[in-house]
Design an enzyme around this catalytic site. Structure first.
Site, PDB file in Angstrom:
ATOM      1  N   HIS A   1       0.819  -1.233   0.000  1.00 34.83           N
ATOM      2  CA  HIS A   1       0.000   0.000   0.000  1.00 34.83           C
ATOM      3  C   HIS A   1       0.850   1.279   0.000  1.00 34.83           C
ATOM      4  CE1 HIS A   1       0.416   0.627   4.342  1.00 34.83           C
ATOM      5  NE2 HIS A   1      -0.400  -0.344   4.689  1.00 34.83           N
TER       6      HIS A   1
ATOM      7  N   HIS B   1      -5.596  -8.646  14.616  1.00 32.85           N
ATOM      8  CA  HIS B   1      -5.654  -7.431  13.785  1.00 32.85           C
ATOM      9  C   HIS B   1      -6.370  -7.795  12.486  1.00 32.85           C
ATOM     10  CE1 HIS B   1      -4.619  -3.760  11.853  1.00 32.85           C
ATOM     11  NE2 HIS B   1      -3.431  -4.057  11.381  1.00 32.85           N
TER      12      HIS B   1
ATOM     13  N   GLU C   1      -6.480  -6.058   9.499  1.00 26.52           N
ATOM     14  CA  GLU C   1      -6.034  -5.504   8.209  1.00 26.52           C
ATOM     15  C   GLU C   1      -5.838  -6.656   7.214  1.00 26.52           C
ATOM     16  OE1 GLU C   1      -2.760  -2.795   8.643  1.00 26.52           O
ATOM     17  OE2 GLU C   1      -2.950  -2.057   6.575  1.00 26.52           O
TER      18      GLU C   1
ATOM     19  N   ASP D   1      -3.692  -7.718   5.224  1.00 29.91           N
ATOM     20  CA  ASP D   1      -2.448  -8.506   5.140  1.00 29.91           C
ATOM     21  C   ASP D   1      -2.443  -9.625   6.186  1.00 29.91           C
ATOM     22  OD1 ASP D   1      -2.290  -6.302   6.859  1.00 29.91           O
ATOM     23  OD2 ASP D   1      -0.120  -6.421   6.988  1.00 29.91           O
TER      24      ASP D   1
ATOM     25  N   HIS E   1      -2.066  -0.700  15.447  1.00 30.57           N
ATOM     26  CA  HIS E   1      -2.162   0.586  14.816  1.00 30.57           C
ATOM     27  C   HIS E   1      -3.510   0.842  14.150  1.00 30.57           C
ATOM     28  CE1 HIS E   1      -1.356  -0.658  10.508  1.00 30.57           C
ATOM     29  NE2 HIS E   1      -1.199  -1.753  11.168  1.00 30.57           N
TER      30      HIS E   1
ATOM     31  N   ASP F   1       1.274  -6.247  14.849  1.00 27.77           N
ATOM     32  CA  ASP F   1       2.202  -5.471  14.016  1.00 27.77           C
ATOM     33  C   ASP F   1       3.343  -4.816  14.809  1.00 27.77           C
ATOM     34  OD1 ASP F   1       1.266  -6.075  11.521  1.00 27.77           O
ATOM     35  OD2 ASP F   1      -0.096  -4.382  11.390  1.00 27.77           O
TER      36      ASP F   1
ATOM     37  N   TYR G   1       9.837   0.517   9.471  1.00 27.29           N
ATOM     38  CA  TYR G   1       8.473   0.070   9.781  1.00 27.29           C
ATOM     39  C   TYR G   1       7.843   0.997  10.827  1.00 27.29           C
ATOM     40  CZ  TYR G   1       4.558  -3.049  10.535  1.00 27.29           C
ATOM     41  OH  TYR G   1       3.288  -3.568  10.607  1.00 27.29           O
TER      42      TYR G   1
ATOM     43  N   HIS H   1       4.915  -9.543  11.252  1.00 28.93           N
ATOM     44  CA  HIS H   1       5.783  -9.375  10.077  1.00 28.93           C
ATOM     45  C   HIS H   1       7.235  -9.525  10.513  1.00 28.93           C
ATOM     46  CE1 HIS H   1       2.617  -7.806   7.490  1.00 28.93           C
ATOM     47  NE2 HIS H   1       2.311  -6.901   8.387  1.00 28.93           N
TER      48      HIS H   1
END
Lengths: 399, 53
Positions: free
Chosen positions: A24, A78, A80, A82, A145, A164, A192, A225
């Site tokens: 993104h 989370h 999101e 991903d 986040h 994250d 990051y 990640h």
């Protein structure tokens, strides 16, 4: 493809995205990973899912340990895409008895997938779930986040599944921090933090204090990640304390763009001034720079000097785009100044000073505007501007 | 003075603390915050806040 054992009965079962280069807009020059974790206990529990397209890689790794259908619980830390892009597919395969998530995550998943009727079980901070000989303790981490975010702690294992936080976009064959190049790793962690976590630094700071007060024993941090922290847990926590407190290095970053090289000449003269004061400096021309990389430099530099020529009464579009991106990430505690050339109206420096003020930076110079092309005297003033910023950096950092 | 909670992200506005980052001094009740004040955590407008019970 196989699972990687990280502790007795606990496995990494994620996916490695070696070739992603645009996440993104974040330039993932070293790829990334979507980490998920499998805990074998009386209730077999899976933590998180992967990006859509990586479901089969993850299922193959799970199959190297157990049949995915045997999984009882799914934890969604989370939502999101991903991490949750593969959620529906995985849920269809494993048919979990319960799905643990925050109220915000449940609302978010329903809105993402337009679904209902899943065995959701909402959890709030402090909620504990026994899965056999192990316990999962949940902590909501709103805006670290996204509003839905939470982290899961396994006290018996001293293991934190941190979603994250403490992560990096970093694809490697090694799964642990002591199996990869340390410099690359820390660079990717800084990048990051600067590009994802920085706006939520007050929340990070508060969370770190809470964790300290609670005296949580942590000997392994498993983010969603990048690599798993087992050797350098103290180092990454220390870096998060530093970055979330807006502590920057003793260096100055000059970010600019140029039309006919006038603003560029000014940038070089400013650089000379900074260096003459004995402070390290970097020059970034936005037309040839990667915003993700520049943003990491912004976070790490105490001094930020912005330059743009005036185009159509405004900033050059590369500078306008960058400043919008930077402001949104809310860097704080900077010492700044601005400069730029112009032909007839010359609004750019005023706009850049406003950008610095919006970032709550301390603007230590009124800025230098230069008509058409800088002469010797203007370049000397630019060098002085560089010196002024560098001196202030030294003064503030007590050097 | 009552605390207010952001329905989007869970941030709590505590009038005793104010919001120094956005020049809101300690002791400012939620009702007295400027209309264009937004949640310092997620950016939600004032209308997304509810009294914290």
């Amino acid at each position: 493809m196989e699972a990687v054992k990280i502790k007795e009965g606990i496995y990494w079962v994620g996916a490695i995205d070696w070739n992603i280069r645009n996440f993104h807009g974040y330039s993932t020059i070293r790829g990334t990973t979507y980490n998920t974790y499998l805990v074998i206990d009386e209730k077999i529990t899976l933590f998180d899912t992967v990006k859509h397209g990586f479901e089969e890689e993850m299922l193959a790794r799970i199959r190297s340990v157990i049949e995915p259908e045997k999984i009882d619980y799914l934890v969604v830390n989370h939502i999101e895409p991903d991490h949750a892009g593969g959620f529906l597919h995985i849920v269809k395969v494993i048919k979990p008895e319960k799905i643990f998530l925050t109220p915000n995550a449940k609302a978010g998943l329903l809105e993402y997938f337009h679904i209902q009727d899943l065995p959701f079980e909402e959890v709030k901070t402090g909620k504990e779930v026994k899965i056999g000989k192990r316990t999962i303790k949940f902590f909501e981490t709103p805006m670290i986040h996204w509003p839905d975010s939470m982290i899961s702690y396994l006290p018996e294992e001293k293991l934190l599944i941190s979603q994250d936080a403490f992560g990096a976009h970093y694809a490697t064959s090694g799964r642990f921090d002591d199996e990869v190049d340390h410099c690359e790793l820390i660079q990717e962690c800084a990048k990051y933090y600067a590009n994802i976590v920085l706006p939520y630094s007050p929340q990070v700071n508060k969370l770190l204090k809470t964790v300290k007060e609670m005296n949580l024993a942590i000997d392994m941090i498993c983010p969603d990640h990048g690599i798993i922290w087992r050797k350098n847990v103290g180092e990454i926590v220390g870096l998060y304390e530093r970055w979330s407190s807006y502590i920057a290095d003793q260096k100055v970053l000059i970010v600019y763009d140029t039309m006919w090289k006038s603003t560029e000449k000014m940038a070089y003269a400013i650089l000379e001034g900074v260096v003459k004061e004995g402070i390290a400096a970097k020059l970034c021309k936005l037309s040839v720079s990667d915003l993700t990389e520049v943003m990491a430099e912004v976070m790490l530099s105490k001094g930020i000097i912005l330059g743009s020529p005036t185009l159509n009464n405004g900033l050059l579009p590369t500078v306008a785009g960058f400043t919008a991106y930077m402001k949104g990430l809310r860097p704080r505690g900077k010492i700044g100044a601005s400069f730029g050339s112009y032909g007839w109206s010359g609004e750019a420096v005023k706009i850049l000073n406003e950008v610095l003020k919006d970032m709550k930076a301390e603007v230590v110079h009124e800025g230098i505007r230069c008509k058409y092309s800088p002469d010797k005297e203007t370049l000397e003033r630019c060098t002085e501007l560089g010196k002024t910023v560098a001196k202030k950096v030294k003064e503030v950092l007590g050097l | 003075m009552i605390k207010y909670v952001c329905l989007i992200c869970g941030y709590i506005y505590d009038p005793h603390e104010g919001d120094l980052e956005n020049n809101i001094p300690p002791g400012t009740p939620f009702e007295m915050l400027p209309e264009d004040w937004t949640c310092p955590s997620c950016g939600a407008p004032k209308s997304e806040f509810e009294p914290k019970i």
